[in-house]
Scaffold this active site. Structure first.
Site, short mmCIF file in Angstrom:
data_model
loop_
_atom_site.label_atom_id
_atom_site.label_comp_id
_atom_site.label_asym_id
_atom_site.label_seq_id
_atom_site.Cartn_x
_atom_site.Cartn_y
_atom_site.Cartn_z
CG ASP A 146 -17.37 0.72 -12.63
OD1 ASP A 146 -16.78 0.54 -13.71
OD2 ASP A 146 -18.58 0.99 -12.56
CD GLU B 49 -19.83 -1.36 -15.34
OE1 GLU B 49 -18.73 -0.85 -15.01
OE2 GLU B 49 -20.07 -1.73 -16.49
N GLY C 153 -5.50 12.38 -36.14
CA GLY C 153 -6.21 13.43 -35.44
C GLY C 153 -7.43 12.87 -34.72
CG ASP D 103 -3.78 10.15 -33.98
OD1 ASP D 103 -4.90 9.64 -33.77
OD2 ASP D 103 -3.56 10.94 -34.92
CB SER E 34 -17.60 -0.66 -18.20
OG SER E 34 -18.96 -0.51 -18.42
CG ASP F 152 -10.65 8.50 -34.63
OD1 ASP F 152 -11.30 7.84 -33.80
OD2 ASP F 152 -9.40 8.45 -34.72
#
Length: 524
Positions: free
Chosen positions: A250, A246, A505, A486, A446, A507
């Site tokens: 990052d 992680e 649109g 989209d 992440s 969701d």
């Protein structure tokens, strides 16, 4: 309202027996611990600014806020702080630090003294492979502190959050963060050396050799990485929990997108106290004021105490007020959010309205690496983008009421998650990163949080204006042609929970979709 020795229960502090939790015995009465107490806002202070109105404005038109004045106005009352100090002295607790602007005070002492002070019985529990200290029921405060004290964190050190990634040995179809940034038309070659990106980590660590190997391979200079420990935590490289994946993901993703940016890594204990204290440390930093704060850890809303949710929400509100963008991963277990109780859940802090919630997509590339399509990420094996409708936070004014569905279990219409999405597929298009000395393929939402935190830094460096609280503006720009891709195919259903489908649109899988970076910069 029940009373314990002229004490009253602290609203929102209740803890209950958890499934799989086993009582081991009483906590060591001589164990020393440190506790964070949060106080109410100064009585009679100014009305809170209307962040929805501010957020709808383009950053170039926003008025600069006077941080010092706001911190003083929204902080704790000196009289309230003195009441808590007197309470601490009465119970032989030590006042370690006081932060009036954060409305917090840190107390230390033994388990026995905290038991007496707050009317609790701290005990040792076991859950899976973890032993931890916790309690059941409420925290109690004296009547004269009722309404003054809002949160007490640190009595419990149970691990709260999980990193939202899936790591595996390197596979052939991986992509680099550079490739993703180019596919998404993020501005390239921008000098971000005056930008700070804060990264919150609740475990694991990084090694400079890993970073040097990665950035040398990418033909980029290694970034300036600063480590800041919170609540006694630090860079725990080689963490057997696997959290190094992680931390290094990052850093490598954020610094690849925002080249030259300073990456400030805040290491904190994985607890309610550590998580919130880390956000405060980043938001209030004068040495490294962040353009963006990236959070790749989270937990289902139901795993938090109400007081903990409120404490984190206030920290995120202040970040928005100070012009800092907070990005957070929406989770990697679909609408189930790793609870497996047959109900849909939202991940927090992604569900906080002052956070830019980041969902996951899957890239469909041709043999030359060109993007053919992008769909909702769902590997069909329990790994899928988080998203849904909050049980905790009401529908914000900037989210379109006609597009946010009602929560599939309760029928409530709450805050919709996520806002934006980006590549997160752990199987079809994972990120190639260096972790613990070897190249690995890592996916998960992440990766999307530092991706967009990096974009915010690039936009700030390019335009001279920090995007700050950008969510209301993004929703206002939904109708702009070609600004967003989209993502309208797939779902985030993970059995046994009901899920949501990607549609035209907004969701509850991929939000508005994925944004084109250069076009967003033009709007800023």
């Amino acid at each position: 309202m029940p009373v314990v020795n002229d004490r009253v229960p602290l609203v929102g502090s209740e803890r209950h027996i958890r499934k799989g939790q086993t009582l081991v015995g009483p906590a060591d009465s001589h164990e020393r611990l440190s506790v964070t107490v949060q106080l109410r806002r100064r009585p009679g202070g100014p009305e809170l600014p209307d962040l929805e109105t501010i957020g709808r404005e383009r950053p170039s038109r926003r008025r600069q806020v006077d941080r010092e004045a706001l911190m003083a106005a929204l902080g704790a009352d000196p009289g309230d702080l003195e009441k808590v100090k007197q309470f601490a002295r009465h119970h032989e607790l030590t006042v370690e630090e006081t932060f009036p602007e954060r409305r917090t005070i840190r107390l230390s002492g033994t388990v026995d003294r905290f038991n007496r002070a707050f009317g609790v019985q701290l005990k040792q529990y076991r859950e899976g492979a973890h032993n931890y200290r916790s309690r059941q029921g409420s925290v109690f405060v004296p009547r004269h502190l009722q309404g003054v004290v809002e949160r007490v964190s640190g009595l419990t050190d149970r691990p709260l959050a999980a990193p939202h990634n899936k790591a595996m040995p390197k596979i052939a179809q991986g992509v680099t963060a550079q490739q993703v940034a180019q596919l998404y038309d993020f501005p390239q070659g921008v000098d971000c050396s005056r930008q700070n990106i804060a990264v919150i980590e609740l475990g694991g660590g990084y090694d400079q050799n890993d970073l040097d190997t990665y950035f040398h391979t990418m033909n980029l200079p290694s970034p300036n990485v600063v480590t800041i420990g919170v609540d006694g935590a630090g860079n725990n490289y080689g963490d057997p929990s696997g959290a190094d994946a992680e931390v290094e993901l990052d850093i490598e993703v954020a610094a690849t997108v925002a080249q030259g940016a300073n990456i400030i890594v805040y290491f904190a204990p994985n607890s309610e106290q550590g998580f919130i204290d880390a956000i405060y440390a980043a938001v209030f930093s004068s040495q490294y004021p962040p353009t963006a704060v990236s959070i790749s850890w989270g937990a289902p809303e139901a795993a938090w105490t109400p007081a903990g949710l409120a404490g984190m929400d206030w920290a995120c509100f202040l970040a928005a007020l100070f012009g800092i963008t907070v990005t957070a991963a929406s989770g990697d277990n679909g609408s189930n959010d790793n609870v497996y109780d047959g109900l849909a859940h939202c991940d927090f802090p992604a569900s906080d309205p002052y956070v830019l919630a980041c969902g996951g997509t899957s890239l469909q590339l041709d043999g030359n690496g060109a993007l053919q399509n992008e769909v909702c990420w769902n590997n069909g094996n329990g790994w899928a983008t988080g998203g849904g409708v909050s049980d905790t936070f009401p529908l914000p004014g900037w989210q379109p009421e006609d597009e946010i569905p009602r929560q599939v279990d309760t029928g409530l219409q709450g805050r919709g998650v996520p806002d934006l999405s980006g590549n997160a597929d752990a199987m079809q298009s994972p990120y190639e990163v260096v972790v613990d000395g070897q190249w690995m393929s890592v996916g998960g939402t992440s990766a999307v949080s530092p991706l967009y935190a990096g974009l915010m830094a690039v936009i700030a460096a390019s335009s001279g204006y920090r995007p700050g609280f950008i969510s209301p503006l993004l929703y206002q720009l939904m109708a702009q042609p070609n600004l967003f891709f989209d993502v309208d195919s797939g779902s985030n259903t993970v059995q046994p929970a009901p899920g949501y489908s990607a549609v035209k649109g907004w969701d509850a899988c991929t939000g508005i979709g994925r944004v084109y970076g250069n076009l967003l910069l033009a709007q800023i």
